[in-house]
Design a protein around this motif. Structure first.
Motif, short mmCIF file in Angstrom:
data_model
loop_
_atom_site.label_atom_id
_atom_site.label_comp_id
_atom_site.label_asym_id
_atom_site.label_seq_id
_atom_site.Cartn_x
_atom_site.Cartn_y
_atom_site.Cartn_z
N HIS A 127 2.53 -12.79 -0.43
CA HIS A 127 1.73 -11.80 -1.14
C HIS A 127 1.57 -12.21 -2.61
CE1 HIS A 127 -0.30 -8.03 -0.99
NE2 HIS A 127 0.27 -7.65 -2.12
N ASP A 165 -0.05 -2.17 -11.26
CA ASP A 165 -0.58 -2.06 -9.90
C ASP A 165 0.52 -2.26 -8.86
OD1 ASP A 165 -2.88 -1.69 -11.20
OD2 ASP A 165 -3.75 -3.68 -10.77
N LYS A 166 0.38 -1.51 -7.78
CA LYS A 166 1.44 -1.53 -6.78
C LYS A 166 1.17 -2.57 -5.70
CE LYS A 166 3.23 2.95 -7.62
NZ LYS A 166 2.93 4.36 -7.41
N THR A 167 2.23 -3.17 -5.23
CA THR A 167 2.14 -4.14 -4.15
C THR A 167 1.76 -3.43 -2.86
OG1 THR A 167 3.92 -5.37 -5.19
CG2 THR A 167 3.43 -5.90 -2.89
N ASP A 168 0.82 -4.02 -2.13
CA ASP A 168 0.41 -3.45 -0.85
C ASP A 168 1.32 -4.00 0.24
OD1 ASP A 168 -0.83 -2.49 1.36
OD2 ASP A 168 -2.75 -3.50 1.03
N ILE A 193 0.10 -4.22 4.24
CA ILE A 193 -0.79 -5.23 4.83
C ILE A 193 -0.04 -6.50 5.25
CG2 ILE A 193 -1.40 -6.50 2.73
CD1 ILE A 193 -4.29 -6.47 3.70
N GLU A 209 7.30 -5.62 6.48
CA GLU A 209 7.27 -4.70 5.36
C GLU A 209 8.67 -4.43 4.80
OE1 GLU A 209 4.88 -1.24 6.02
OE2 GLU A 209 5.61 -0.30 4.19
N GLU A 236 3.25 -5.46 -8.57
CA GLU A 236 2.78 -6.79 -8.14
C GLU A 236 3.48 -7.93 -8.85
OE1 GLU A 236 -1.71 -6.10 -6.48
OE2 GLU A 236 -1.53 -6.58 -8.60
#
Lengths: 713, 61
Positions: free
Chosen positions: A544, A635-638, A641, A665, A692
């Motif tokens: 990621h 910003d937040k880590t997704d 996904i 996850e 992130e």
């Protein structure tokens, strides 16, 4: 030999479509140049991205190159092709509807690029950045163009095919081939995908594409345009038609075969190597012959060059073409490449080609076409002359500043003292030295932009003053009767030079054979790029982080490829091994070092260093020109996904186990927490683990570790 | 790196074949354009751009 049954037909040219493409060219040109000056200024002063994510260098540079090549260059090519093809074939384009679809489809693609690239949706491969939905759109529009074009060829009223059309056909066929092969990818989501190639193979396919895109998007169509519009403007035929044919075939071969492929000579027997060398030289000569062919077309009318801006642009444009095609092979010589690679010399080289060659040919063409299209006179020849001289000055300032910067920095990177140590061990020293030249470059680009705006105004006034509602002219020509081979008995050559289909097939074979010979070796890559058995793919979090690295365009400033040269290994560590990028989709070797190489970055600094550096590079490295990335801390880590990402990777052959995927996850959250806790204990503010920046740090710390830990030898 | 990778590549017959193929085509093209009696033909071709619109009313085959 043809005769009795001549049927005269009347027809009109579709000039509306040409006008549309001309206007689009003019508008996108402003955008492309403005973006260029903008990012050039950011290198001179890092504050100029205003701390806004979608204005940073890494996101805007791909937009600049795409806008310049595909929007400005593309629309100009289409304008010239639609104008000259109809006239050379004495027919209207086969379908107005397809022409319109081509036009609006192409503009839609550009708009989509202008939205998605700043948002960070990118494939991360230079000049092929657009994500898969847009990539499919490009294919559809290109095929529409091709269908319309070949139908027009079949409906033509002129039996012979002028050489310009050969160049256009080669462009249409080859660009389709290049685009499709290079952008095969597996989607993860609407705006994220992974290429089916990895590492070395991805690099070979990408630069096969990149090198030939220069040939078949920025060279062949422009030569076609030159072979049409230059004789028009000079009012005399091209100097040597024969030379133009040799020029054509040598170009088709020179790029596909003799370009990066000459590396293969190393494995050939000696006689074949010699042959290969002779061949390369033979191919190079006609390329220059092309320039000379253009310049000599002006024999007898040189006095007009003094007064006519159109001819001035042609002469200067051709000269820049000659310069760029001389510089290119020079740069590919190993010892020159050793200094020039990764430096601004390459930037000088490409801008000599684009600003000087492509730009000037486009300007000449526009000045020639616009008065014809709008049935009027050019508003001001004086302004056009001013445009020429300012554009010329801007280009020179640009090229000279970048040559100087490139050679200066290239030599500083290599400089070693008598004890075998680097003279400039701190990379930043070599940056600070050339920052003033970055400012000069921005000025050069700015002058070019201003000169462009002068043309814009000139054309605007020309169109505004044009008589309204002129009826388009009607032409007459005889219908083309099918001719059987027997009728041609006396002149067999007409079969070859007159039949576009045969010719298209030949071109396709030439390009296709070159492609096979160049790409086949890459499919054997797996035989020797064997991954060490205990080499692990990226963890979900690292993967990621890698995607964030791609998204932010870090690869446009950082390479991940240490060359086997003493000065490089001293500075960055042991040279890169091919296995190291075995899991890299897309590969991130990079092509330019505005910052240092990162191939061995992992473990070089503690996490906290990166944490502070990404927040404000100048806090840890004074004088740095790297952008700050404050949004990575917001910003937040997704995490959600990740499972999908690992699944796609597994389907591509990356060895993830089912457990890895099932727990993607939770594993990533755990890893992130460990990194975040470490940072927090050293004073970083909370909350952190879902940001992130943590994923990016995980990735940076992984770089080169397989080698350092001895997993790869 | 690419150099090194390609050095691993042992299918030299293919490279030789490609080289010879391309060289042959290139030389053939050279001979082709200088074939006997082609001059008037090329003289006709090179004038195509100059006669497109204005003189097209006559029509040519």
């Amino acid at each position: 030999m043809q005769n009795t049954s001549q049927v005269l037909e009347t027809y009109q040219y579709d000039d509306e479509i040409v006008k549309k493409f001309v206007i689009a060219t003019l508008v996108w040109g402003v955008v492309a140049l403005l973006l260029g000056v903008f990012i050039a200024s950011q290198l001179a002063d890092w504050r100029l991205n205003f701390g806004i994510s979608w204005l940073t260098f890494g996101r805007i540079r791909p937009l600049h190159t795409n806008a310049a090549i595909f929007a400005f260059g593309g629309n100009a090519i289409f304008a010239g092709i639609y104008y000259s093809t109809q006239r050379l074939l004495k027919t209207r384009m086969s379908s107005d509807l397809l022409s319109k679809f081509h036009f609006w489809g192409w503009q839609a693609i550009i708009v989509a690029a202008a939205i998605t690239l700043p948002l960070g949706y990118t494939m991360g491969k230079e000049y092929a950045e657009l994500e898969w939905p847009i990539s499919i759109g490009i294919t559809v529009v290109w095929v529409t163009f091709a269908v319309n074009y070949f139908k027009t060829l079949m409906e033509r009223r002129e039996r012979h095919i002028y050489v310009a059309i050969w160049f256009y056909i080669a462009t249409i066929i080859t660009v389709a081939l290049l685009h499709v092969i290079n952008t095969i990818q597996i989607p993860v989501s609407m705006w994220k995908s992974y290429p089916i190639y990895a590492g070395v193979q991805d690099a070979l396919v990408q630069w096969w594409y990149g090198h030939n895109a220069v040939a078949f998007f920025l060279t062949t169509p422009f030569l076609g345009l030159m072979y049409y519009f230059l004789p028009k403007a000079a009012d005399r035929p091209v100097y040597s038609y024969r030379l133009s044919i040799i020029h054509f075939w040598s170009l088709v071969f020179i790029y596909i075969w003799a370009g990066p492929h000459h590396l293969l000579y190393t494995a050939l027997p000696e006689w074949a190597q010699t042959l290969g060398m002779i061949f390369s030289v033979m191919l190079w000569a006609p390329s220059w012959g092309g320039m000379i062919n253009g310049l000599l077309t002006l024999r007898g009318v040189w006095h007009r060059v003094r007064t006519e801006p159109i001819l001035k642009f042609f002469v200067a444009g051709l000269t820049f073409y000659g310069m760029a095609t001389f510089e290119g092979p020079l740069l590919s010589i190993k010892s020159v490449s050793a200094i020039a690679h990764y430096t601004d010399w390459i930037i000088a080289h490409v801008h000599g080609g684009t600003l000087g060659w492509n730009g000037f040919i486009i300007f000449a063409m526009i000045y020639w076409m616009v008065p014809k299209l709008w049935k009027t006179e050019l508003y001001s020849t004086r302004l056009a002359n001013i445009h020429f001289w300012t554009a010329f000055l801007g280009t020179l300032i640009y090229i000279i500043s970048m040559w100087t910067a490139g050679i200066t920095q290239g030599l500083m990177w290599r400089a070693m003292d008598s004890t075998g140590h680097l003279v400039y061990p701190d990379f930043i020293e070599t940056v600070i030295r050339i920052v003033p030249l970055y400012a000069v470059r921005a000025v050069g680009g700015g002058i070019y932009l201003i000169s462009y705006l002068i043309m814009f105004y000139n054309i605007w006034m020309t169109v505004a003053k044009a008589p309204k509602s002129e009826k388009s002219e009607v032409f007459q020509a005889a219908k083309l009767m099918p001719v059987s081979i027997s009728q041609l008995g006396d002149r067999p050559h007409r079969v070859l030079e007159g039949l576009p289909m045969v010719f298209s097939v030949l071109t396709f074979l030439a390009v296709g054979a070159g492609t096979l010979i160049e790409l086949v070796p890459t499919f054997f890559a797996n035989d020797y790029v064997t991954t060490a058995p205990n080499m692990k793919p990226y963890t979900g979090l690292q993967l990621h982080g890698r995607d964030i690295y791609v998204r932010e365009g870090c690869y446009l400033c950082h390479s991940q490829m240490i060359r086997p040269m003493v000065s490089e290994t001293l500075r960055y560590g042991d040279y890169s091994r091919e296995q190291e990028s075995a899991f890299d989709r897309p590969f991130q070797w990079g092509s330019k070092r505005i910052g240092p190489d990162l191939a061995r970055e992992g473990g070089k600094y503690p996490d906290l260093w990166h944490y502070r550096h990404m927040m404000d590079p100048r806090e840890v490295t004074s004088g740095s020109i790297m952008p700050a990335y404050p949004w990575l801390y917001r910003d937040k880590t997704d995490f959600a996904i990740l499972q999908k990402k690992l699944k796609v990777m597994k389907s591509l052959g990356v060895p993830y186990s089912d457990i890895d995927i099932a727990q993607a996850e939770s594993d990533a959250r755990q890893e992130a927490k460990a990194i975040a806790d470490g940072l927090i204990s050293q004073g970083a503010p909370t909350p952190l683990e879902d940001r992130e920046i943590v994923a990016l740090i995980a990735y940076l710390q992984r770089l080169g570790q397989d080698f350092k830990k001895g997993i790869i030898k | 790196m690419i150099q090194k990778v390609l050095a691993h590549y042992r299918l030299t017959q293919l490279s030789c074949l490609g080289l010879i193929l391309f060289m042959a085509v290139f030389i053939a093209a050279l001979l082709w354009v200088f074939r006997k009696g082609s001059s008037p033909f090329y003289a006709e071709l090179e004038n195509l751009p100059l006669q497109d619109s204005d003189r097209s009313l006559k029509g040519r085959i």
